[in-house]
Design a protein around this motif. Structure first.
Motif, short mmCIF file in Angstrom:
data_model
loop_
_atom_site.label_atom_id
_atom_site.label_comp_id
_atom_site.label_asym_id
_atom_site.label_seq_id
_atom_site.Cartn_x
_atom_site.Cartn_y
_atom_site.Cartn_z
N GLN A 71 26.70 57.42 49.94
CA GLN A 71 26.19 58.69 49.45
C GLN A 71 27.28 59.72 49.58
O GLN A 71 27.99 59.76 50.59
N TRP A 72 27.42 60.58 48.59
CA TRP A 72 28.36 61.69 48.66
C TRP A 72 27.58 62.96 48.97
O TRP A 72 26.53 63.23 48.39
N LEU A 73 28.11 63.74 49.92
CA LEU A 73 27.47 64.99 50.31
C LEU A 73 28.50 66.12 50.22
O LEU A 73 29.65 65.93 50.61
N GLU A 117 34.07 59.64 55.17
CA GLU A 117 35.41 59.80 54.61
C GLU A 117 35.41 60.98 53.64
O GLU A 117 34.48 61.11 52.84
N GLU A 118 36.42 61.80 53.74
CA GLU A 118 36.54 62.92 52.81
C GLU A 118 36.76 62.36 51.41
O GLU A 118 37.54 61.43 51.22
N GLU A 119 36.05 62.94 50.44
CA GLU A 119 36.18 62.50 49.05
C GLU A 119 35.96 63.68 48.12
O GLU A 119 35.05 64.48 48.34
N GLY A 144 34.08 66.87 49.60
CA GLY A 144 32.87 66.58 50.38
C GLY A 144 33.09 65.35 51.22
O GLY A 144 34.23 64.99 51.53
N THR A 145 32.00 64.69 51.54
CA THR A 145 32.05 63.52 52.42
C THR A 145 31.28 62.37 51.80
O THR A 145 30.13 62.53 51.39
N ARG A 146 31.94 61.22 51.78
CA ARG A 146 31.23 59.99 51.40
C ARG A 146 30.78 59.32 52.69
O ARG A 146 31.57 59.04 53.59
N VAL A 147 29.47 59.08 52.80
CA VAL A 147 28.86 58.41 53.94
C VAL A 147 28.56 56.98 53.50
O VAL A 147 27.91 56.79 52.46
#
Length: 190
Positions: free
Chosen positions: A9-11, A120-122, A129-132
């Motif tokens: 998921q990207w947040l 991970e930063e994406e 944002g952050t990919r979880v």
């Protein structure tokens, strides 16, 4: 038989915020479907190493379950079930703003369970944002009967739980004042 499940998921939030949210064990019950009525029954917290400098800049303050933390949760295995099942878990790996893993202990619904949470930063659409990524490896109890149960119900239930979790984490984090901007890095905390 070992099974594997992975979801991402990207947040639109900085890695530091997302990781801190997931590393706080108090945030687990709200991420589970309400019908499960998940409760933390016991928590033996082992503090993680000191936070990295960038978290000091963002002024993030929260509890984190470091390597060695043990907890017992209880939950309802199916809707409206009066019986609560215990689940022992232990944090076996912890690296700030990268990943942590929990493994099932002696009691729990699976024969084995290892769940690693990776961040991970994406960048997407010009926004940082952050990919979880949730990465599970598990095996069922009860041999052949457990495998039949996996293919009939558990496989779909696990996917449904992570769909719920992704929707809920997005809703919860939307209430935080810290969001990434338009590629300019994290906004400041208010």
């Amino acid at each position: 038989m070992r099974h594997h499940y992975r979801s991402s998921q990207w947040l639109p939030y900085p890695v530091e915020l997302v990781f801190a949210f997931f590393a706080n064990p108090q945030n687990l019950p709200p991420l589970m479907p309400r019908w499960q009525k998940v409760r933390i029954e016991e928590l033996r917290l082992t503090p993680p190493p000191p936070r990295p400098e960038q978290e000091e800049r963002l002024k993030l303050r929260s509890v984190a379950a470091g390597e060695g933390t043990e907890m017992v949760i209880s939950f309802r295995p199916v809707p409206f079930c009066p019986v609560r099942l215990p689940w022992d878990a232990r944090i076996t790996e912890f690296v700030w703003n990268e990943h942590f893993c929990d493994e099932q202990g002696r009691r729990g619904p699976f024969r084995s369970w290892k769940h690693c949470h990776w961040v991970e930063e994406e960048e997407r659409d010009g926004k940082t944002g952050t990919r979880v990524t949730d990465d599970l490896t598990f095996s069922m109890r009860m041999g052949v009967l457990g495998e039949i149960g996996y293919w009939i119900a558990a496989k779909e239930q696990i996917a449904s739980l992570f769909d719920y979790r992704q929707k809920t984490v997005a809703e919860i984090l939307a209430r935080f004042p810290l969001k990434t901007g338009d590629g300019q890095g994290p906004a400041t905390a208010r």
